[in-house]
Motif scaffolding. Structure first.
Motif, PDB file in Angstrom:
ATOM      1  N   SER A   1      44.736  44.169  42.315  1.00  0.00           N
ATOM      2  CA  SER A   1      43.524  44.590  43.015  1.00  0.00           C
ATOM      3  C   SER A   1      43.286  43.686  44.219  1.00  0.00           C
ATOM      4  O   SER A   1      43.620  42.503  44.189  1.00  0.00           O
ATOM      5  CB  SER A   1      42.299  44.528  42.094  1.00  0.00           C
ATOM      6  N   ARG A   2      42.687  44.251  45.218  1.00  0.00           N
ATOM      7  CA  ARG A   2      42.322  43.469  46.392  1.00  0.00           C
ATOM      8  C   ARG A   2      40.836  43.143  46.301  1.00  0.00           C
ATOM      9  O   ARG A   2      40.007  44.037  46.114  1.00  0.00           O
ATOM     10  CB  ARG A   2      42.599  44.266  47.660  1.00  0.00           C
TER      11      ARG A   2
ATOM     12  N   LYS B   1      37.618  42.578  39.262  1.00  0.00           N
ATOM     13  CA  LYS B   1      37.464  43.657  38.284  1.00  0.00           C
ATOM     14  C   LYS B   1      36.158  44.422  38.505  1.00  0.00           C
ATOM     15  O   LYS B   1      35.288  43.998  39.255  1.00  0.00           O
ATOM     16  CB  LYS B   1      37.508  43.081  36.866  1.00  0.00           C
ATOM     17  N   MET B   2      36.040  45.572  37.837  1.00  0.00           N
ATOM     18  CA  MET B   2      34.833  46.384  37.964  1.00  0.00           C
ATOM     19  C   MET B   2      33.624  45.609  37.455  1.00  0.00           C
ATOM     20  O   MET B   2      33.671  45.014  36.373  1.00  0.00           O
ATOM     21  CB  MET B   2      34.971  47.686  37.161  1.00  0.00           C
ATOM     22  N   PRO B   3      32.519  45.599  38.202  1.00  0.00           N
ATOM     23  CA  PRO B   3      31.303  44.920  37.733  1.00  0.00           C
ATOM     24  C   PRO B   3      30.820  45.525  36.418  1.00  0.00           C
ATOM     25  O   PRO B   3      30.884  46.747  36.220  1.00  0.00           O
ATOM     26  CB  PRO B   3      30.302  45.166  38.864  1.00  0.00           C
ATOM     27  N   THR B   4      30.331  44.678  35.538  1.00  0.00           N
ATOM     28  CA  THR B   4      29.912  45.136  34.218  1.00  0.00           C
ATOM     29  C   THR B   4      28.777  46.148  34.295  1.00  0.00           C
ATOM     30  O   THR B   4      28.751  47.115  33.521  1.00  0.00           O
ATOM     31  CB  THR B   4      29.470  43.934  33.362  1.00  0.00           C
ATOM     32  N   ASP B   5      27.829  45.955  35.227  1.00  0.00           N
ATOM     33  CA  ASP B   5      26.690  46.870  35.292  1.00  0.00           C
ATOM     34  C   ASP B   5      27.122  48.279  35.687  1.00  0.00           C
ATOM     35  O   ASP B   5      26.578  49.271  35.196  1.00  0.00           O
ATOM     36  CB  ASP B   5      25.607  46.330  36.240  1.00  0.00           C
TER      37      ASP B   5
ATOM     38  N   SER C   1      37.371  53.174  35.313  1.00  0.00           N
ATOM     39  CA  SER C   1      38.207  52.144  35.905  1.00  0.00           C
ATOM     40  C   SER C   1      38.313  52.349  37.404  1.00  0.00           C
ATOM     41  O   SER C   1      38.147  53.460  37.911  1.00  0.00           O
ATOM     42  CB  SER C   1      39.605  52.182  35.281  1.00  0.00           C
ATOM     43  N   ASP C   2      38.586  51.280  38.102  1.00  0.00           N
ATOM     44  CA  ASP C   2      38.957  51.367  39.503  1.00  0.00           C
ATOM     45  C   ASP C   2      40.457  51.643  39.606  1.00  0.00           C
ATOM     46  O   ASP C   2      41.208  51.447  38.650  1.00  0.00           O
ATOM     47  CB  ASP C   2      38.632  50.055  40.230  1.00  0.00           C
TER      48      ASP C   2
END
Length: 336
Positions: free
Chosen positions: A332-333, A264-268, A288-289
């Motif tokens: 997601s990869r 998932k997308m990094p929180t920062d 979002s990615d």
């Protein structure tokens, strides 16, 4: 004949222009390009939010915790709230370590969003300490992982009480102050689930749809106050502790396995984009990615295709959940 050719060319040109606009909007919605565009314009969080009083709810973990860290580095004055005061003190301690803020610049304020009777007093406490509230970040809330047919109705009541009613209750008290000052920003961390639907999150999605509808209506009621911004943030899957604290089919049960969250997308990065959106007064930001961002566009512009695709993706999501891995793991990869 000439008239027909001219009409055809005009329509074709309009279609090309519309496509170009959509491509640009697609690129604009991508996090990195949004960041570059905003900073090229000079509207950096560091410039816009330094010295502002920012009240963040749900600040003891996840997105709220990271917001506190990045805001403290910027030099914003912080009020941080959640139910767990000991965790808030931990966050405050780190904020002081990584920034030039003083003890008095960070107010720890325990807050239960479901205790609506306490929201007026909490707002007054922030005003007494800082004298103003420039930005309210409605970040507190819980997600969900359960199928509707298995879920007790009291879970849905609890979700709406926390995510929706608690948020608008606190907003009401802070908005009164902003109306008196004729300026301020109300930032609400919604979700991509507020603009689409997916299995295992029917109550959570309902609460986020409710927030989207409420704040879009509220924005239209504040046209006499152009300096009060209503900003809806819609993150996709983010690396945070939200999965560990989700609602399940009954209130007494917690999730057994939150699964790997590294895809998932990094929180920062998510938080940086939230601050860019806030600094630039964006009405709504999808953070979002892909492929989640692409699905958002389908729901917005081609809902029939989105329903078909979600039926396909939804089956896999449910299979993932039942097999004990993260529900979104197969979309997601993992980046090397």
């Amino acid at each position: 004949m000439a008239w027909g050719c001219s009409l055809y060319l005009a329509l074709a040109g309009g279609a090309v222009l519309a496509l170009l606009v959509q491509v640009l909007r697609w690129l604009r919605a991508d996090g990195d390009l949004t960041l570059l565009w905003a900073e090229w314009r000079g509207k950096k969080p560091e410039n816009e939010l330094r010295g502002k009083v920012v009240w963040v709810t749900g600040a003891s973990s996840g997105i709220g915790e990271e917001l506190a860290y990045q805001l403290s580095k910027i030099g914003a004055l912080l009020a941080i709230s959640a139910r767990r005061e000991d965790e808030l003190e931990r966050v405050k301690k780190k904020c002081l370590q990584i920034s030039s803020l003083d003890e008095k610049d960070i107010l720890v304020l325990r807050l239960d969003l479901t205790d609506r009777s306490s929201h007026e007093a909490a707002t007054n406490s922030v005003l007494k300490h800082f004298g103003k509230i420039d930005v309210l970040v409605n970040n507190g809330g819980r997600s969900q992982r359960s199928l509707f047919v298995d879920t007790n109705l009291d879970v849905y009541s609890a979700i709406m009480e926390l995510n929706y009613l608690g948020t608008i209750s606190l907003t009401k008290h802070v908005l009164n102050h902003m109306i008196q000052r004729k300026k301020g920003r109300i930032v609400t961390v919604s979700s991509v689930m507020g603009i689409m639907g997916a299995p295992l999150a029917s109550g959570y999605g309902a609460s986020k749809h409710a927030l989207q509808g409420f704040f879009n209506c509220l924005r239209t009621e504040l046209t006499d106050y152009p300096n009060i911004s209503i900003i809806n943030i819609c993150p996709g899957p983010v690396q945070s502790k939200i999965i560990q604290n989700v609602f399940t089919e009954n209130l007494a049960k917690s999730i057994e396995n939150s699964g790997d969250q590294s895809h998932k997308m990094p929180t920062d990065r998510c938080v940086r984009l939230i601050l860019v959106s806030t600094a630039n007064d964006l009405k709504e930001a999808w953070i979002s990615d892909h492929p989640y961002l692409a699905v958002c566009y389908l729901w917005q512009y081609a809902p029939t295709w989105a329903w078909w695709l979600m039926n396909k993706m939804g089956k896999r999501r449910i299979q993932n959940f039942k097999s004990g891995v993260d529900a979104d793991a197969s979309y997601s990869r993992k980046k090397k």
